[in-house]
Design an enzyme around this catalytic site. Structure first.
Site, PDB file in Angstrom:
ATOM      1  N   HIS A 149       0.839  -1.202   0.000  1.00  0.00           N
ATOM      2  CA  HIS A 149       0.000   0.000   0.000  1.00  0.00           C
ATOM      3  C   HIS A 149       0.876   1.255   0.000  1.00  0.00           C
ATOM      4  O   HIS A 149       2.055   1.201   0.337  1.00  0.00           O
ATOM      5  CB  HIS A 149      -0.920   0.034   1.225  1.00  0.00           C
ATOM      6  CG  HIS A 149      -2.135  -0.833   1.081  1.00  0.00           C
ATOM      7  ND1 HIS A 149      -2.128  -2.173   1.400  1.00  0.00           N
ATOM      8  CD2 HIS A 149      -3.377  -0.558   0.616  1.00  0.00           C
ATOM      9  CE1 HIS A 149      -3.327  -2.686   1.151  1.00  0.00           C
ATOM     10  NE2 HIS A 149      -4.096  -1.738   0.673  1.00  0.00           N
ATOM     11  N   LYS A 153      -0.595   5.014   4.459  1.00  0.00           N
ATOM     12  CA  LYS A 153      -1.479   4.084   5.182  1.00  0.00           C
ATOM     13  C   LYS A 153      -0.972   3.902   6.614  1.00  0.00           C
ATOM     14  O   LYS A 153       0.219   3.688   6.831  1.00  0.00           O
ATOM     15  CB  LYS A 153      -1.548   2.731   4.454  1.00  0.00           C
ATOM     16  CG  LYS A 153      -2.559   1.778   5.079  1.00  0.00           C
ATOM     17  CD  LYS A 153      -2.897   0.632   4.150  1.00  0.00           C
ATOM     18  CE  LYS A 153      -3.847  -0.356   4.791  1.00  0.00           C
ATOM     19  NZ  LYS A 153      -5.167   0.228   5.129  1.00  0.00           N
TER      20      LYS A 153
HETATM   21  P1  NAD Z   1      -7.358   9.857   4.399  1.00  0.00           P
HETATM   22  O1  NAD Z   1      -6.417  10.130   5.528  1.00  0.00           O
HETATM   23  O2  NAD Z   1      -7.024  10.377   3.045  1.00  0.00           O
HETATM   24  O3  NAD Z   1      -8.820  10.430   4.769  1.00  0.00           O
HETATM   25  C1  NAD Z   1      -9.432  10.292   6.028  1.00  0.00           C
HETATM   26  C2  NAD Z   1     -10.340  11.505   6.213  1.00  0.00           C
HETATM   27  O4  NAD Z   1     -11.057  11.320   7.440  1.00  0.00           O
HETATM   28  C3  NAD Z   1      -9.574  12.823   6.327  1.00  0.00           C
HETATM   29  O5  NAD Z   1     -10.154  13.823   5.512  1.00  0.00           O
HETATM   30  C4  NAD Z   1      -9.670  13.168   7.817  1.00  0.00           C
HETATM   31  O6  NAD Z   1      -9.642  14.576   8.058  1.00  0.00           O
HETATM   32  C5  NAD Z   1     -11.030  12.535   8.152  1.00  0.00           C
HETATM   33  N1  NAD Z   1     -11.175  12.278   9.580  1.00  0.00           N
HETATM   34  C6  NAD Z   1     -10.268  11.735  10.421  1.00  0.00           C
HETATM   35  N2  NAD Z   1     -10.736  11.715  11.671  1.00  0.00           N
HETATM   36  C7  NAD Z   1     -11.972  12.253  11.625  1.00  0.00           C
HETATM   37  C8  NAD Z   1     -12.960  12.524  12.603  1.00  0.00           C
HETATM   38  N3  NAD Z   1     -12.752  12.238  13.902  1.00  0.00           N
HETATM   39  N4  NAD Z   1     -14.147  13.069  12.204  1.00  0.00           N
HETATM   40  C9  NAD Z   1     -14.354  13.363  10.911  1.00  0.00           C
HETATM   41  N5  NAD Z   1     -13.422  13.155   9.931  1.00  0.00           N
HETATM   42  C10 NAD Z   1     -12.257  12.609  10.291  1.00  0.00           C
HETATM   43  O7  NAD Z   1      -7.560   8.288   4.379  1.00  0.00           O
HETATM   44  P2  NAD Z   1      -8.183   7.392   3.196  1.00  0.00           P
HETATM   45  O8  NAD Z   1      -7.065   6.860   2.347  1.00  0.00           O
HETATM   46  O9  NAD Z   1      -9.318   8.111   2.564  1.00  0.00           O
HETATM   47  O10 NAD Z   1      -8.720   6.138   4.059  1.00  0.00           O
HETATM   48  C11 NAD Z   1      -9.690   6.305   5.077  1.00  0.00           C
HETATM   49  C12 NAD Z   1      -9.977   4.948   5.727  1.00  0.00           C
HETATM   50  O11 NAD Z   1     -10.572   4.074   4.746  1.00  0.00           O
HETATM   51  C13 NAD Z   1      -8.716   4.215   6.223  1.00  0.00           C
HETATM   52  O12 NAD Z   1      -9.042   3.502   7.409  1.00  0.00           O
HETATM   53  C14 NAD Z   1      -8.402   3.247   5.090  1.00  0.00           C
HETATM   54  O13 NAD Z   1      -7.650   2.132   5.491  1.00  0.00           O
HETATM   55  C15 NAD Z   1      -9.805   2.865   4.687  1.00  0.00           C
HETATM   56  N6  NAD Z   1      -9.954   2.309   3.324  1.00  0.00           N
HETATM   57  C16 NAD Z   1     -10.852   1.297   3.191  1.00  0.00           C
HETATM   58  C17 NAD Z   1     -11.106   0.763   1.943  1.00  0.00           C
HETATM   59  C18 NAD Z   1     -12.167  -0.307   1.805  1.00  0.00           C
HETATM   60  O14 NAD Z   1     -12.458  -0.747   0.678  1.00  0.00           O
HETATM   61  N7  NAD Z   1     -12.792  -0.719   2.922  1.00  0.00           N
HETATM   62  C19 NAD Z   1     -10.422   1.249   0.822  1.00  0.00           C
HETATM   63  C20 NAD Z   1      -9.519   2.294   0.991  1.00  0.00           C
HETATM   64  C21 NAD Z   1      -9.288   2.844   2.253  1.00  0.00           C
END
Ligand code: NAD
Length: 263
Positions: A149, A153
């Protein structure tokens, strides 16, 4: 079509979710991100709402919340399900047993789709891996999982690698906790029979690669999935949002959404 509320709206996935929701014809009615980002307009053309700091301001009957944010934010959302009564699609990873418990609690009140990977290809891979593990005997084939990844991450191994490991263990009818080996270093000794190795690579902008290898004497089999765009996860999550609206409370996975599991 249910209105979508996206938590983590300004993140990498949040943006992809807004685009996927719009192109599938769902109204995007609420965007939520950290308090310091409140008031930020959506970066996506066609989404008129700005970010709020609190999902409580988005509560609305019939809405579906898609949450790809952080463990703390997702756990809070789950724990208040009795109050908000909105169906949930959860993609946040790295929540461990606390997350499983919070999702189970939320699912007493609302329907919840919970998946560490929303791509159709990975969910098919989970089925193929379980089948392969049931055929390729642990006495003849050593099973190893390698995932890669991007460098931002924060959790390892990936939630998807853990799901693949559980599929492997299920195919071999063993408990993952008894056979998992997370990385190796030093004088490890010979590999125990039946072990499932799980390894994480981090760097660059890799969206998500997973390979399950079955290593035998004289032959090797590899089953791989490579995601080249976050759009694949976002489209799966939006599909799950359309599917989960109006369902009975309970925990669902992409197996249900894709029709692999009719129960
Ligand atoms: P990222 O860091 O780009 O985005 C996360 C967002 O959440 C940010 O904008 C941040 O400001 C916001 N955030 C954090 N804490 C918060 C809170 N307390 N209240 C409101 N907003 C808050 O991360 P990303 O790459 O978009 O990934 C997000 C999550 O999704 C991770 O856990 C990642 O592993 C997961 N993910 C899951 C899948 C899936 O298919 N299930 C795929 C990709 C990513």
């Amino acid at each position: 079509m249910p209105g979508l509320v996206i938590v983590g709206a300004l993140g990498r996935m949040g943006r992809a979710l807004q685009e996927a929701g719009l192109s599938a014809g769902f109204p995007v009615e609420g965007l939520v991100d950290r308090p310091e980002n409140a008031g930020t307009p959506s970066p996506v053309d066609g989404v008129a709402v700005s970010c709020l700091s609190d999902w409580r301001e988005c509560i609305g009957a019939g809405r579906v919340v898609i949450d790809f944010s952080s463990p703390a934010s997702t756990l809070a959302l789950c724990r208040e399900a009795e109050r908000h009564r909105m169906a949930l699609v959860i993609g946040t990873t790295g929540m461990g047993a606390e997350g499983d418990q919070a999702v189970a609690e939320a699912a007493r009140h609302v329907p919840v789709v919970f998946a560490a990977n929303y791509s159709v290809g990975v969910n098919l891979l989970l089925e193929l891996v379980q089948k392969a593990a049931s055929v390729l005997d642990a006495r003849q084939f050593d099973a190893e999982i390698v995932e890669a990844h991007h460098k931002h991450k924060v959790d390892a191994p990936s939630g998807t690698a853990l799901m693949l490991a559980k599929s492997l263990a299920a195919g071999r009818d063993v408990f993952l906790g008894d056979v998992a080996c997370y990385g190796r270093e030093g004088i490890t000794g010979a590999r125990p029979q039946g072990q499932i190795g799980i390894h994480a690579v981090r760097g660059g902008d890799v969206v998500g690669d997973h390979t399950v290898s079955f290593l035998g004497e004289g032959e090797r089999i590899g089953l791989s999935h490579m995601a080249t765009s976050r759009r694949t996860f976002a489209e799966g999550a939006v599909r799950a949002a359309g599917w989960v609206a109006g369902r009975r409370p309970g925990v669902y996975t992409m197996r249900h959404v894709l029709g692999f599991d009719p129960t």
